[in-house]
Structures are given as C-alpha cells and as structure tokens.
Design an enzyme around this catalytic site. Sequence first.
Site, short mmCIF file in Angstrom:
data_model
loop_
_atom_site.label_atom_id
_atom_site.label_comp_id
_atom_site.label_asym_id
_atom_site.label_seq_id
_atom_site.Cartn_x
_atom_site.Cartn_y
_atom_site.Cartn_z
N MET A 1 38.64 35.57 -2.72
CA MET A 1 39.42 36.37 -1.60
C MET A 1 40.66 35.46 -1.89
O MET A 1 41.74 35.67 -0.74
CB MET A 1 39.53 36.74 -0.45
CG MET A 1 37.97 37.56 -0.09
SD MET A 1 37.76 39.14 -1.52
CE MET A 1 39.64 40.32 -0.04
N HIS B 1 34.77 43.87 -9.59
CA HIS B 1 35.97 45.21 -8.71
C HIS B 1 35.19 46.57 -8.39
O HIS B 1 34.13 46.93 -9.37
CB HIS B 1 37.62 45.21 -9.56
CG HIS B 1 38.27 45.88 -8.65
ND1 HIS B 1 38.61 45.08 -7.70
CD2 HIS B 1 38.08 47.67 -8.51
CE1 HIS B 1 39.60 46.38 -7.25
NE2 HIS B 1 39.15 47.22 -7.64
C1 GRF Z 1 32.07 42.91 -3.93
O1 GRF Z 1 31.99 44.64 -3.64
C2 GRF Z 1 33.64 42.62 -4.83
O2 GRF Z 1 33.01 44.41 -5.96
C3 GRF Z 1 34.29 42.81 -4.34
O3 GRF Z 1 34.03 41.97 -3.30
C4 GRF Z 1 33.04 42.53 -2.73
C5 GRF Z 1 32.08 40.76 -2.63
O4 GRF Z 1 30.49 40.90 -2.00
N1 GRF Z 1 35.24 42.27 -5.83
P1 GRF Z 1 29.45 40.03 -2.20
O5 GRF Z 1 30.41 38.57 -1.31
O6 GRF Z 1 29.56 39.92 -3.45
O7 GRF Z 1 28.68 40.29 -1.71
#
Ligand code: GRF
Length: 202
Positions: A92, A111
């Site tokens: 993030m 994404h």
């Molecule tokens: C997923 O939905 C991904 O597409 C997005 O953030 C979320 C991450 O989930 N970029 P995780 O940490 O992999 O469970």
Amino acid sequence: MVRARTAILISGRGSNMRALIAAADDASFPAEIALVVSNVEGAEGLSYAAAAGIPTKVIPHKPFASREAFDGAMDAALVETGIEIVCLAGFMRILSDGFVRKWEGKLLNIHPSLLPSFKGVHVHEQALRAGVRISGCTVHFVVPELDAGPIIDQAHVRVEPGDTPQTLAARVLVEEHKLYPAALKLLAEGKVALRNGQAVFR
Ligand code: GRF
C-alpha cells in the site's frame, strides 16, 4: 532449471503472497520466492512467510525522510538478496519513479478490477456504483502512473444481484489467487516481456 529469484512486497493480509508461495512450492515452477518485504511491522502475511521458511524483512516507511529514501532501502534489500522479479501484493505504498524505472519489466502488481476500469482504491465500490455486470482482476507491469501499466493477464467474475463490495471482493479474490501465479510464471519463463511500453508475448 534456474528459477527466477522473486520478492513479494506486502503491507497486510498477504493472501496473494500465499498463493504465490504455494505455486512456487512446486520445484518445476520457474520462480522461487526468495524474500518477502513489508513496510508494516506485524503484517499478517509476514508470519506466514516466515513459517514457510522464506526470509522476511520489515522496512517501516515512517522513519524515512522521503519516498525516494524508503525506496532506496527496499532496493538495497532486493539487490542484496539477488532478486530478479518483484511482485507487489497488497503493497500500500506508491513507489517512486526511480524505483519503478529501475525495476521496469521485472515489477508486477495485481489489481482487483478489469483495468483500465476502476483504478486506485475502493475498487469494488467503484465497480458496483458503475453498475458493471462483470468485474475481475488484472496483473500488469508497474509503470510510474498508478494502475496504468501494460496488462499481462486478466480474469473475470460476474457481478451478482445484491453484491456488496465485500461479496464482490471475495469472489474476485478467488480469481486473483489463480491469476497472479499464472502471470508470474509467464514472466519468469520469458513468455511475456515489457518492450517499448508494451507487453509482448511469445
Ligand atoms: C488484493 O485484492 C489485491 O488485488 C490488492 O490488494 C489486495 C491484497 O490482498 N492490490 P492480499 O494482501 O493479497 O490478501
């Protein structure tokens, strides 16, 4: 077979990370997960990675004076570990142009929409508000512009009547966990490459 040394960058839950680790557990998979890096101490994914025997590193972003300085520390950790491919998986932080350019063609993101629709955050809210009947997920090369890089692969799901952002997210996530390992495989095998700003397949 020489497997591409791959790092996964996470900030939280790490379910896509787990899917990549599970795929790479098969010795015939062309990438090995050699490092998991998180900018968040205590990120849920970290303990899973450590339990799976994968080296982990926490680099909190807050102490760094600039985005570039934080990215420089991450780059140093990747280089030190001999990393060749970097997968963003729920990471993030926006990456600096310098970091993205350095790893261009080797840096992937997942994404949870069918890009170029619904970039940024609150993706499933955006999809439901737009009233689309089909949504999905995208794995793409990362370029400096957010969620705009050349697409490697996509998977779709139907939007069902009564879907909430949570139910839609859960249905898309199932597809994410299949799509990301498949896309990483394509890159690690040299079946897709980034050339002149485009994904080229062979
Ligand atoms: C997923 O939905 C991904 O597409 C997005 O953030 C979320 C991450 O989930 N970029 P995780 O940490 O992999 O469970």
